[in-house]
Scaffold this motif. Sequence first.
Motif, PDB file in Angstrom:
ATOM      1  N   GLU A  89       4.311  -1.041  -4.441  1.00  0.00           N
ATOM      2  CA  GLU A  89       3.115  -1.295  -3.639  1.00  0.00           C
ATOM      3  C   GLU A  89       2.349  -2.466  -4.214  1.00  0.00           C
TER       4      GLU A  89
ATOM      5  N   PHE B  60       5.152  -3.237   6.481  1.00  0.00           N
ATOM      6  CA  PHE B  60       6.573  -2.989   6.722  1.00  0.00           C
ATOM      7  C   PHE B  60       7.175  -4.180   7.465  1.00  0.00           C
ATOM      8  N   ALA B  61       8.408  -4.533   7.124  1.00  0.00           N
ATOM      9  CA  ALA B  61       9.055  -5.686   7.752  1.00  0.00           C
ATOM     10  C   ALA B  61       9.345  -5.375   9.217  1.00  0.00           C
TER      11      ALA B  61
ATOM     12  N   PRO C 234      10.710   0.732   3.954  1.00  0.00           N
ATOM     13  CA  PRO C 234      11.248  -0.462   3.318  1.00  0.00           C
ATOM     14  C   PRO C 234      12.712  -0.307   2.903  1.00  0.00           C
TER      15      PRO C 234
ATOM     16  N   TYR D  35      -3.766  17.214   6.434  1.00  0.00           N
ATOM     17  CA  TYR D  35      -3.451  16.052   5.595  1.00  0.00           C
ATOM     18  C   TYR D  35      -2.195  15.357   6.113  1.00  0.00           C
TER      19      TYR D  35
ATOM     20  N   LEU E 268      -8.652  10.674   2.517  1.00  0.00           N
ATOM     21  CA  LEU E 268      -7.730  10.095   1.530  1.00  0.00           C
ATOM     22  C   LEU E 268      -6.374   9.832   2.179  1.00  0.00           C
ATOM     23  N   ALA E 269      -5.926  10.771   3.045  1.00  0.00           N
ATOM     24  CA  ALA E 269      -4.639  10.603   3.721  1.00  0.00           C
ATOM     25  C   ALA E 269      -4.646   9.307   4.538  1.00  0.00           C
ATOM     26  N   ILE E 270      -5.744   9.080   5.271  1.00  0.00           N
ATOM     27  CA  ILE E 270      -5.814   7.885   6.123  1.00  0.00           C
ATOM     28  C   ILE E 270      -5.852   6.622   5.263  1.00  0.00           C
ATOM     29  N   LEU E 271      -6.631   6.694   4.170  1.00  0.00           N
ATOM     30  CA  LEU E 271      -6.754   5.547   3.261  1.00  0.00           C
ATOM     31  C   LEU E 271      -5.397   5.196   2.659  1.00  0.00           C
ATOM     32  N   LEU E 272      -4.669   6.224   2.195  1.00  0.00           N
ATOM     33  CA  LEU E 272      -3.364   5.977   1.568  1.00  0.00           C
ATOM     34  C   LEU E 272      -2.364   5.454   2.596  1.00  0.00           C
ATOM     35  N   ALA E 273      -2.393   6.049   3.796  1.00  0.00           N
ATOM     36  CA  ALA E 273      -1.451   5.622   4.832  1.00  0.00           C
ATOM     37  C   ALA E 273      -1.735   4.172   5.221  1.00  0.00           C
ATOM     38  N   ALA E 274      -3.032   3.824   5.316  1.00  0.00           N
ATOM     39  CA  ALA E 274      -3.388   2.471   5.737  1.00  0.00           C
ATOM     40  C   ALA E 274      -3.025   1.450   4.665  1.00  0.00           C
ATOM     41  N   GLY E 275      -3.178   1.832   3.399  1.00  0.00           N
ATOM     42  CA  GLY E 275      -3.013   0.875   2.313  1.00  0.00           C
ATOM     43  C   GLY E 275      -1.582   0.515   1.985  1.00  0.00           C
ATOM     44  N   GLN E 276      -0.606   1.204   2.600  1.00  0.00           N
ATOM     45  CA  GLN E 276       0.788   0.936   2.271  1.00  0.00           C
ATOM     46  C   GLN E 276       1.119  -0.532   2.480  1.00  0.00           C
ATOM     47  N   ARG E 277       2.063  -1.029   1.665  1.00  0.00           N
ATOM     48  CA  ARG E 277       2.515  -2.400   1.792  1.00  0.00           C
ATOM     49  C   ARG E 277       3.056  -2.613   3.207  1.00  0.00           C
TER      50      ARG E 277
ATOM     51  N   LEU F 132      -1.016   2.429  12.229  1.00  0.00           N
ATOM     52  CA  LEU F 132      -1.385   1.198  11.522  1.00  0.00           C
ATOM     53  C   LEU F 132      -0.165   0.395  11.100  1.00  0.00           C
TER      54      LEU F 132
ATOM     55  N   ASN G 141      -0.956  -3.123  -3.055  1.00  0.00           N
ATOM     56  CA  ASN G 141      -2.376  -2.906  -2.821  1.00  0.00           C
ATOM     57  C   ASN G 141      -3.026  -2.284  -4.066  1.00  0.00           C
TER      58      ASN G 141
ATOM     59  N   PHE H  92      -1.938  11.634   7.654  1.00  0.00           N
ATOM     60  CA  PHE H  92      -1.137  10.583   7.007  1.00  0.00           C
ATOM     61  C   PHE H  92      -0.104  10.001   7.973  1.00  0.00           C
TER      62      PHE H  92
ATOM     63  N   GLY I 111      -9.788  15.280   1.888  1.00  0.00           N
ATOM     64  CA  GLY I 111      -8.328  15.211   1.965  1.00  0.00           C
ATOM     65  C   GLY I 111      -7.886  14.347   3.134  1.00  0.00           C
ATOM     66  N   ALA I 112      -8.473  14.571   4.313  1.00  0.00           N
ATOM     67  CA  ALA I 112      -8.072  13.820   5.503  1.00  0.00           C
ATOM     68  C   ALA I 112      -8.399  12.339   5.335  1.00  0.00           C
TER      69      ALA I 112
END
Lengths: 344, 214
Positions: A190, B26-27, B138, A28, B15-24, A39, A192, A32, B12-13
């Motif tokens: 956030e 970064f400047a 941030p 995990y 979800l980890a990718i989805l959460l990491a991708a969805g972050q606002r 990304l 999103n 992450f 789990g993996a």
Amino acid sequence: MSLHYKAIFWNPVKKQYDLLLAGGVLLYLAAFTVAGALLHPAATIETLLIRGLATCAFLLLHLILCIGPLCRLNPRFLPLLYNRRHLGVTMFLIALAHAIFSIVQFHSLGDTNPLVSLLTGNTRFESIPQFPFELLGLAALVILFLMAATSHDFWLSLLTPRVWKQLHMGVYLAYGLLIGHVTLGALQSETNPLFVAITAAGITIVTGLHLAAGWRERRLDQAFDWKVSGEFVPVCPAAEIPANRAKMLSAGGERIAVFRYDNKISAISNVCQHQNGPLGEGRIVDGCVVCPWHGYQYLPDSGASPPPFQEKVATYRTRIDSGVVYVDPRPCPPGTRLEPSRIE
Amino acid sequence: MRTTVVCLLGFGALLAILLAAGQRPFAPSKFEFGVFRIYNGIAEQTPVPSMISGGERYLLVGPGKRGATEMAPPGRALPVELQGSLIERGSTRMLEVLPGSWKPAGPEGRSTPAVSEGVHTFTGEIVDSKCYLGVMNPGEGKVHRQCAARCISGGVPAAIAANGGLILLTGPDDRPLSRELSPYAGERVTIRGELIRLGQLQILRADPASITRE
Ligand code: HEM
Ligand code: FES
């Protein structure tokens, strides 16, 4: 209270469980941070670690909370429950790492002690969007610490199972605090909608499973709840109980497990003295009923654990009439030996 | 059982990718963490600690959540040599000064005149300039609120992130507003004062009493 506590031994199954758990956590965190770094190249590694650890611990907490009702609904999930304590301690350690990284990142190297800064850095208690969400995380962390620290059976026997169980119900309070920590914290920053959706899905799954399991058990209780009037109540034909297994029923508010072994029938309380595991879902091995959760043992005719252990559960009188098993739902004092009924 | 475990791990993996991708997002900002270069130039204490080196103006801050006020001897337009780590967002640059590296390099020079642009009102988030410019990412928003409060209280110049830019905030007498502004860190406010321009820097000489939460 018993004088001895059973060491829960490391066996190959447990090692495998722990290895899978550690592998899952690493998978995990790697997914992450690597996905985050690829990304969002501008993201700093500290932020990715803080967030990866946080979401990993929160996900594990959801899993822990779902295992209980899942096992009550379907025994297929029992192997997950078997070592839930390691799951709990692992979750606590990951949450602790998240908290420490957060305190170092957001509070250290300033003009105030980092812990004082955490407690006093934001005092907008009257505002919902500006509320110091960090303090809700801190309160949850304290509860999780108490649970992890008392998870060993030594504490279980010292505190008595009742108090221990009550302490460990604190996990629901911690869960509530963490929902606040996330909604008043990350969800305020956030943009999103995915995060709101995932948090809402988590809450729905946890409450939904608890309601479903509770509802099913209530229906079972109602279907089988006979009035206790000194009468024996019918259970089922003796032949319907598989050898070394039990039939569970609820009568007069008691949960009873009726076991069949060596062509004999005995009934004991369904509730394990250790952590209220369902004895009727266990089987008889070497003459002892073995609790499916952590392996506590009881003799089926007396409800007593074999020496040197001292746990005892209530026993119930049984009778066989025309091949049908009957049980008297008035409990005998825990540890009372009763002559098993013989199957002709 | 095996299927359950494989499903859990895969879930789990994913979800980890989805959460990491969805972050606002970064400047785009930069912090040369741990890399100290030598800068020569003219340093000024007021209105905010800064220096001109090689034709560029750099804001100056201390290590951690500290300002540079204590390092720089008071006085206007002092030639110095110092070592600093570059922090950069957009066209705004800042140096985290290595403690002990600040050396006077000559007699007092000529300070740049600040140009007044009249009285203005700004609405935006109160941030600390150091994190906002790239030390944290941030470096703004609710999750960063307590850190911004700590930095402002520690002497990092406070600023308001408004209209897509950064406007530094000082008191009417160019006194840092650490105590007055740290309770507003991370919040959206409206603030009024005299806008001055110093090279590329925009600075609002604000009356802390004029601040209102949005
Ligand atoms: C002293 C205790 C704690 C502190 C100071 C703390 C601090 C923080 C901070 C500052 C954030 C925002 C980070 C960011 O978005 O960049 C955060 C988010 C979060 N925390 Fe905590 N936390 C604490 C305890 C906990 C505990 C015990 C959990 C249990 C699982 C937890 C779970 C989360 C989750 C799920 C998030 C949202 C994801 C994220 O934005 O990182 N926190 N926490
Ligand atoms: S509940 Fe732990 S052994 Fe029965």
